[in-house]
Each structure stands twice: as structure tokens, then as C-alpha cells.
Enzyme design. Structure first.
Site, PDB file in Angstrom:
ATOM      1  N   HIS A 107       0.838  -1.203   0.000  1.00 42.41           N
ATOM      2  CA  HIS A 107       0.000   0.000   0.000  1.00 42.41           C
ATOM      3  C   HIS A 107       0.872   1.252   0.000  1.00 42.41           C
ATOM      4  O   HIS A 107       1.847   1.335   0.742  1.00 42.41           O
ATOM      5  CB  HIS A 107      -0.860   0.067   1.265  1.00 42.41           C
TER       6      HIS A 107
ATOM      7  N   ASN B 235       8.255  -3.753   3.372  1.00 39.69           N
ATOM      8  CA  ASN B 235       6.824  -3.507   3.554  1.00 39.69           C
ATOM      9  C   ASN B 235       6.362  -3.818   4.973  1.00 39.69           C
ATOM     10  O   ASN B 235       5.690  -3.009   5.621  1.00 39.69           O
ATOM     11  CB  ASN B 235       6.037  -4.349   2.550  1.00 39.69           C
TER      12      ASN B 235
END
Length: 334
Positions: A120, A150
């Protein structure tokens, strides 16, 4: 009677705090621009970045998507203490972005077996209603991200930014995106380009605090805090056209974890970046043209499975639900 009062109080509290998060507001032109500081989006300084680009307005964040890299160039959010005070349970719903042409679209199959996470850019945890959360799982908001980058480094940085907003009670304008450096870039699937690094630029206007996180997109877990000009030189993007070059050369000691954020301790000044090449100053015509892309109407049709309603209807529905709860308990007491 005491039971009725307690029930009514609970219903009102439940209605205003809990019910509201499941009834998202309708996206509008004005709401779309509100994700940007002073309603001004970042500007793509390089013509090569403008090719096959899409200005996409989502619920509670915006994206400039590239059909060349099949990733966002940036995702923009306006974070407030009020927005972050409402939390909802995470429900994964990764999906392809149908507003993007098929040939420019990142696919779910592109990421399968690639060794990279669907990372994201506008974080799911920043979203406080189901429509915004669903939108955050659009692949138009994703880049191929190294797992440790991440899940470790980037997660902690996202938590740190939220902590700054909530503990210091200040708004923040945040831009997050990929960095592509070098002539030979790795791709996955049908041509999704893997970033060499990821960045998160943060501006807190009430405090004048500014700076950016820069992390190599690998499993080294390295990260550094840099100036906005440092990023603009690498990206070819004017990230904050509203700010002066002097502002964008400032660097503050942005926290690397939420634990580093103390409610009674201001973020201190770090240094002045006199080396990096800032983006050229933006003219009004360029700013207005970029604003128009996000208010043209074509970017507003967010394809969500959740109903979109205006604020007046939302409040009316909440009132009806609260009234129904009160009437129900009145019947039980008879």
C-alpha cells in the site's frame, strides 16, 4: 427509567461514533482536492511521467497512476486527529482498478509468485470507513514491495506518522510513492515495474515541520530522512508546489517509530539541504490544469461496492437508527 436513559445514551454514542464509519460520504470535487495542501496536487515536471497517467480520486486519498510503471507515482492523504480517531477492522480486498485501461492495468496475477508484497502507498490503517478501506486495496494504490521493507520498515514509518498526528494533535499532508532509478529496472508479471526505493513526504503546516522518509526497496531495512528537494530531484515531481524552495530544503528529525513520538516533545530541526536540485517553481496555469484533472468528473466514479451518500442523508440515517434502538428498548420495558 434509568435503563432507558442508559440505553438512549449508548444508542446516541453508538450512532455517532460507530454507525457513521460504515456510511461513507459521497466523493465530490471539493473533497477530492482537500487531500492536498491548499487544494494543490503535486505536479509532474517530466513529460515522460505524464504519458498514460491517470488522476484518480478515491475515498479519503488520491492517486496519480502511471500506465507505464503500472503503479502509482504518488498517493496523497490529508490526515487529521479526527480521521485517525476512528478505527475499523482490516478486511483485505485486493482488486484491479477498472478505471484504468486494460493495457495499463496492474493485475492480481502480476504479483502472484513474484516474491514481492502488494505494498500500500496510502495505508489501509489510515482509512476509517469501509469504502475508503476497500479503495485502499486497489492495485492502483500498490507497488511491488520487498517483504521486509513492507512489513517492517514501512509499517513502522506509517505508525510513526499516525502517532505524530494523534499525539501532537496536528494535521499532516502526506505523499507516498515509488522511486525508479537506473536504466535497467526489474519488472514482474505483465510489466509492473519494481521500484528501487519508496518514499513518504510529510508536511505539518501548523508546525512548519517538513521532510521525507526514503527507503531502498529491498530487505536491508535501511531508511533515512531527507529533504523534499532531495526527492524532487530523483522523481521529477514537484511534490508541494505551494511551498517555497527554502521550506523544501529544511529537514526535521522525523520519528522512525511510533515509540519515538512523545506528546510533550516537539520534532526538532535537523539540517538544511543546500545540495539537492529542487523542482522548478510552478505557475498558476500548470496548477489549475492539474487541479482540473482531479475535478473533471471522469476521476470521480469510484467503483465501490459500498453505497455513497451525502452528509445530510448520512445524519438522517444515523438518527433513524438511534430512534429505532430507543423505541425497541421502550417496548422491552413495557
Amino acid at each position: 427509567m434509568l435503563a432507558l436513559i442508559a440505553t438512549g445514551s449508548f444508542a446516541i454514542a453508538f450512532g455517532s461514533e460507530k454507525i457513521a464509519k460504515f456510511i461513507p460520504l459521497q466523493s465530490s470535487n471539493g473533497a477530492c482536492l482537500k487531500q492536498f495542501y491548499r487544494d494543490v496536487p503535486p505536479l509532474l515536471a517530466k513529460d515522460s511521467l505524464k504519458k498514460d497517467s491517470y488522476a484518480l480520486c478515491f475515498n479519503d486519498f488520491n492517486v496519480m497512476y502511471s500506465g507505464i510503471s503500472k503503479t502509482p507515482l504518488w498517493s496523497a492523504e490529508h490526515l487529521t486527529p479526527e480521521r485517525l480517531s476512528i478505527k475499523i477492522k482490516r478486511e483485505d480486498n485486493f482488486h484491479e482498478e477498472t478505471r484504468v485501461q486494460q493495457s495499463h492495468r496492474a493485475l492480481l496475477s502480476d504479483y502472484r509468485g513474484s516474491g514481492y508484497d502488494r505494498g500500500h502507498m496510502a495505508p489501509n490503517a489510515d482509512m476509517n470507513n469501509t469504502a475508503a478501506q476497500y479503495d485502499s486495496f486497489s492495485l492502483a494504490n500498490m507497488v511491488p514491495q520487498a517483504p521486509k521493507n513492507n512489513q517492517e520498515v514501512w509499517r513502522k514509518l506509517e505508525e510513526a506518522v499516525r502517532a505524530v498526528v494523534t499525539k501532537h494533535h496536528k494535521d499532516a499532508y502526506v505523499l507516498t510513492g515509488p522511486v525508479f532509478e537506473g536504466k535497467r529496472l526489474k519488472t514482474i508479471g505483465s510489466g509492473v515495474i519494481v521500484p528501487t526505493a519508496v518514499y513518504k513526504a510529510v508536511y505539518l503546516p501548523k508546525q512548519g515541520i517538513i521532510g521525507a522518509y526514503y527507503a531502498p526497496n529491498n530487505n536491508s531495512q535501511q531508511v533515512k530522512v531527507v529533504s523534499i528537494c532531495y526527492l524532487e530531484e530523483k522523481l521529477g515531481i514537484n511534490l508541494f508546489p505551494q511551498l517555497t524552495e527554502q521550506q523544501k530544503r529544511n529537514v526535521y528529525h522525523l520519528p522512525l517509530t511510533a515509540q519515538n513520538v512523545k506528546a510533550n516533545r516537539e520534532i526538532s530541526y535537523a539540517h538544511w539541504d543546500g545540495q539537492s536540485q529542487c523542482a522548478d517553481e510552478a505557475d498558476n496555469a500548470s496548477i489549475q490544469a492539474q487541479q482540473k484533472q482531479f475535478t473533471s468528473g471522469q476521476t470521480q466514479a469510484v467503483e465501490s461496492k459500498f453505497p455513497q451518500i451525502d452528509e445530510e442523508t448520512k445524519q438522517a440515517l444515523i438518527k433513524q437508527l438511534v430512534d429505532a434502538l430507543v423505541q425497541y428498548f421502550l417496548q422491552l420495558l413495557r
